[in-house]
Design a protein around this motif. Structure first.
Motif, PDB file in Angstrom:
ATOM      1  N   MET A   1       0.864  -1.178   0.000  1.00 52.41           N
ATOM      2  CA  MET A   1       0.000   0.000   0.000  1.00 52.41           C
ATOM      3  C   MET A   1       0.901   1.229   0.000  1.00 52.41           C
ATOM      4  N   VAL A   2       0.704   2.108  -0.974  1.00 50.96           N
ATOM      5  CA  VAL A   2       1.516   3.309  -1.112  1.00 50.96           C
ATOM      6  C   VAL A   2       0.575   4.504  -1.202  1.00 50.96           C
ATOM      7  N   VAL A   3       0.868   5.540  -0.444  1.00 46.54           N
ATOM      8  CA  VAL A   3       0.080   6.765  -0.485  1.00 46.54           C
ATOM      9  C   VAL A   3       1.029   7.923  -0.765  1.00 46.54           C
ATOM     10  N   LEU A   4       0.611   8.798  -1.691  1.00 41.98           N
ATOM     11  CA  LEU A   4       1.399   9.974  -2.063  1.00 41.98           C
ATOM     12  C   LEU A   4       0.568  11.216  -1.778  1.00 41.98           C
ATOM     13  N   SER A   5       1.167  12.193  -1.100  1.00 44.14           N
ATOM     14  CA  SER A   5       0.426  13.383  -0.671  1.00 44.14           C
ATOM     15  C   SER A   5       0.307  14.460  -1.747  1.00 44.14           C
ATOM     16  N   HIS A   6       1.155  14.463  -2.756  1.00 40.27           N
ATOM     17  CA  HIS A   6       1.138  15.484  -3.812  1.00 40.27           C
ATOM     18  C   HIS A   6       1.307  16.899  -3.262  1.00 40.27           C
ATOM     19  N   HIS A   7       2.054  17.023  -2.187  1.00 40.39           N
ATOM     20  CA  HIS A   7       2.365  18.339  -1.613  1.00 40.39           C
ATOM     21  C   HIS A   7       3.881  18.403  -1.465  1.00 40.39           C
ATOM     22  N   PRO A   8       4.577  18.991  -2.460  1.00 41.70           N
ATOM     23  CA  PRO A   8       6.045  18.989  -2.450  1.00 41.70           C
ATOM     24  C   PRO A   8       6.656  19.858  -1.356  1.00 41.70           C
ATOM     25  N   GLY A   9       7.924  19.608  -1.098  1.00 46.91           N
ATOM     26  CA  GLY A   9       8.685  20.420  -0.166  1.00 46.91           C
ATOM     27  C   GLY A   9       8.531  20.047   1.297  1.00 46.91           C
ATOM     28  N   LEU A  10       8.019  18.868   1.565  1.00 41.61           N
ATOM     29  CA  LEU A  10       7.804  18.437   2.946  1.00 41.61           C
ATOM     30  C   LEU A  10       8.997  17.630   3.454  1.00 41.61           C
ATOM     31  N   PRO A  11       9.254  17.699   4.752  1.00 44.17           N
ATOM     32  CA  PRO A  11      10.282  16.828   5.330  1.00 44.17           C
ATOM     33  C   PRO A  11       9.741  15.403   5.425  1.00 44.17           C
ATOM     34  N   VAL A  12      10.606  14.468   5.761  1.00 43.25           N
ATOM     35  CA  VAL A  12      10.173  13.089   5.980  1.00 43.25           C
ATOM     36  C   VAL A  12       9.140  13.085   7.098  1.00 43.25           C
ATOM     37  N   ALA A  13       8.231  12.126   7.068  1.00 41.76           N
ATOM     38  CA  ALA A  13       7.108  12.078   8.016  1.00 41.76           C
ATOM     39  C   ALA A  13       7.543  12.072   9.469  1.00 41.76           C
ATOM     40  N   ASP A  14       6.669  12.526  10.298  1.00 41.25           N
ATOM     41  CA  ASP A  14       6.795  12.523  11.747  1.00 41.25           C
ATOM     42  C   ASP A  14       7.302  11.156  12.220  1.00 41.25           C
ATOM     43  N   GLU A  15       8.194  11.153  13.169  1.00 41.24           N
ATOM     44  CA  GLU A  15       8.846   9.920  13.642  1.00 41.24           C
ATOM     45  C   GLU A  15       7.886   8.909  14.264  1.00 41.24           C
ATOM     46  N   THR A  16       6.689   9.310  14.624  1.00 38.49           N
ATOM     47  CA  THR A  16       5.751   8.377  15.249  1.00 38.49           C
ATOM     48  C   THR A  16       4.939   7.582  14.230  1.00 38.49           C
ATOM     49  N   VAL A  17       4.916   8.017  12.968  1.00 37.79           N
ATOM     50  CA  VAL A  17       4.065   7.371  11.961  1.00 37.79           C
ATOM     51  C   VAL A  17       4.510   5.946  11.658  1.00 37.79           C
ATOM     52  N   LEU A  18       5.770   5.741  11.365  1.00 35.63           N
ATOM     53  CA  LEU A  18       6.232   4.401  10.986  1.00 35.63           C
ATOM     54  C   LEU A  18       6.092   3.386  12.118  1.00 35.63           C
ATOM     55  N   PRO A  19       6.446   3.727  13.365  1.00 33.10           N
ATOM     56  CA  PRO A  19       6.205   2.757  14.441  1.00 33.10           C
ATOM     57  C   PRO A  19       4.717   2.405  14.589  1.00 33.10           C
ATOM     58  N   ARG A  20       3.823   3.377  14.387  1.00 30.25           N
ATOM     59  CA  ARG A  20       2.386   3.090  14.461  1.00 30.25           C
ATOM     60  C   ARG A  20       1.981   2.093  13.385  1.00 30.25           C
ATOM     61  N   ILE A  21       2.499   2.287  12.173  1.00 31.77           N
ATOM     62  CA  ILE A  21       2.170   1.376  11.074  1.00 31.77           C
ATOM     63  C   ILE A  21       2.702  -0.019  11.372  1.00 31.77           C
ATOM     64  N   ALA A  22       3.907  -0.110  11.896  1.00 32.14           N
ATOM     65  CA  ALA A  22       4.483  -1.413  12.245  1.00 32.14           C
ATOM     66  C   ALA A  22       3.657  -2.100  13.331  1.00 32.14           C
ATOM     67  N   GLU A  23       3.202  -1.352  14.315  1.00 34.40           N
ATOM     68  CA  GLU A  23       2.375  -1.921  15.391  1.00 34.40           C
ATOM     69  C   GLU A  23       1.054  -2.480  14.865  1.00 34.40           C
ATOM     70  N   LEU A  24       0.580  -1.937  13.760  1.00 40.26           N
ATOM     71  CA  LEU A  24      -0.681  -2.394  13.175  1.00 40.26           C
ATOM     72  C   LEU A  24      -0.524  -3.674  12.360  1.00 40.26           C
TER      73      LEU A  24
END
Length: 118
Positions: free
Chosen positions: A73-96
């Motif tokens: 599953m891949v999601v693209l925001s189409h909003h350029p110039g953003l930093p890498v996602a908040d550090e809590t997002v990936l651990p939440r996805i892994a926990e799921l």
């Protein structure tokens, strides 16, 4: 996503987008014969899409592919110039239940992805 089944959807970056994304992903997984991972897939897609919607763009792209009893599953925001996602997002996805996940940025915006065993 070559050499595998795939589907993609373009959604408005609105609060309801995660609900539509869940319906699309679960429907396609069922069409492909996968019915045992509905809860994990729904929860992961919700986090991916809500994170992309939170980026502030006008649209979100959702891509789904399967291979060897795994869903990508891949999601693209189409909003350029953003930093890498908040550090809590990936651990939440892994926990799921994601077996792997990641994020990066490009000219097209932030990309978040997760792989789920089916």
């Amino acid at each position: 996503m070559a050499n595998r089944r795939g589907a993609n959807w373009r959604l408005e970056a609105e609060p309801w987008a995660a609900g539509r994304a869940r319906k699309n992903v679960i429907g396609k997984l069922h069409e492909w014969g996968y019915t045992g991972a509905d809860t994990a897939a729904s929860e992961i897609v919700t986090v991916l899409v809500n994170t992309a919607v939170g980026d502030g763009g006008k649209r979100v792209s959702l891509h789904l592919a399967d291979q060897n009893r795994q869903a990508l599953m891949v999601v693209l925001s189409h909003h350029p110039g953003l930093p890498v996602a908040d550090e809590t997002v990936l651990p939440r996805i892994a926990e799921l239940g994601a077996t792997s996940c990641g994020t990066d940025t490009s000219e097209d915006g932030r990309r978040l992805w997760a792989v789920l065993d089916l």
